[in-house]
Design an enzyme around this catalytic site. Structure first.
Site: not given
Ligand code: AP5
Length: 218
Positions: A15, A90, A129, A162, A173
């Site tokens: 994402k 979410r 990552r 991270r 997660r």
């Molecule tokens: P990346 O693009 O970083 O993936 P992502 O989907 O953004 O993953 P996140 O871990 O950031 O999502 P998340 O939803 O768990 O975390 P968030 O920060 O929102 O890609 C991942 C890796 O793969 C990278 O190294 C990239 O280079 C590689 N890659 C990408 N595409 C690829 C491809 N096609 N092929 C190969 N490699 C590829 O949330 C973190 C925490 O915050 C949550 O756990 C929660 O505690 C809190 N939080 C955030 N939002 C909320 C909410 N709305 N409600 C409640 N708690 C929340």
């Protein structure tokens, strides 16, 4: 009417990677709830410290706190014409709150690209990552390496791993995503907004499919 794109998908689906590219292409503001929490934590705000207790366990931050934070961000003038939402909503409660707040902002969700990736791939992606400290740009040591190890290609800042990318936290997660977030797949499918994207393809191909989904929704 302002248009909002919601990126849906499990942790590590890509994402953030796609949001960076698409936001730049369409000059859209990228609103990532995870980045907003991490920014708060970096600044040691009460919100950041509170959120950290949930994030470090791989749990969701409570809805009321999250909704208030995103609402405040979307109310700013730079989101007047829309935004690219990454990581929010979410839960079903967050999705309802979003629909309500967008009515107030004279907007609506336009399309929901859902990036599908199986769990075993997610673990490999998150363990390799590297994230940029200044602006949250993301790289992968194998699939998308930076030109110089440890340095962000885009802004020259330090790359770090991270805390919540540790194997145990990642497993939780993914479980939390399956239990609490996956109901949104049906919610947006019923609204006719969901477009499934195969997230196992290389990054550039995923981008192409995302751009087609966004253009078709215009
Ligand atoms: P990346 O693009 O970083 O993936 P992502 O989907 O953004 O993953 P996140 O871990 O950031 O999502 P998340 O939803 O768990 O975390 P968030 O920060 O929102 O890609 C991942 C890796 O793969 C990278 O190294 C990239 O280079 C590689 N890659 C990408 N595409 C690829 C491809 N096609 N092929 C190969 N490699 C590829 O949330 C973190 C925490 O915050 C949550 O756990 C929660 O505690 C809190 N939080 C955030 N939002 C909320 C909410 N709305 N409600 C409640 N708690 C929340």
């Amino acid at each position: 009417m302002a248009k909002y794109i919601v990126l849906l998908g499990p942790p590590g689906a890509g994402k953030g990677t796609q949001a960076q590219i698409i936001a730049e292409k369409y000059q859209l503001v990228h609103v990532s709830s995870g980045d907003l929490f991490r920014e708060n934590l970096k600044n040691q705000t009460e919100l950041g410290k509170h959120a950290q207790t949930f994030m470090s366990r791989g749990e969701l931050v409570p809805d009321d706190v999250t909704i208030a934070m995103v609402r405040e961000r979307l109310a700013r003038p730079d989101c007047r014409n829309g935004a690219l939402l990454d990581g929010f909503p979410r839960t079903p409660a967050q999705a309802s709150a979003l629909a309500e707040m967008l009515k107030e902002f004279n907007g609506a969700v336009n399309v929901v690209p859902y990036i599908c990736v199986p769990a075993e791939v997610l673990i490999e992606r998150l363990s390799g990552r590297w994230t940029c400290r200044s602006n949250g740009h993301v790289f992968h040591e194998k699939f998308n390496p930076p030109a110089v190890a440890g340095i962000c290609d885009l802004d020259g800042s330090e790359l770090y791993q991270r805390d919540d990318d540790k194997a145990e936290t990642v497993k939780n997660r993914i479980k939390v995503y399956q239990e609490q977030t996956s109901p949104l797949i049906d919610y947006y499918r019923k609204n006719g907004l969901l477009v499934e994207i195969d997230g196992t393809k290389p990054i550039e191909e995923v981008t192409k499919d995302m751009l087609t989904a966004i253009e078709d929704a215009k």
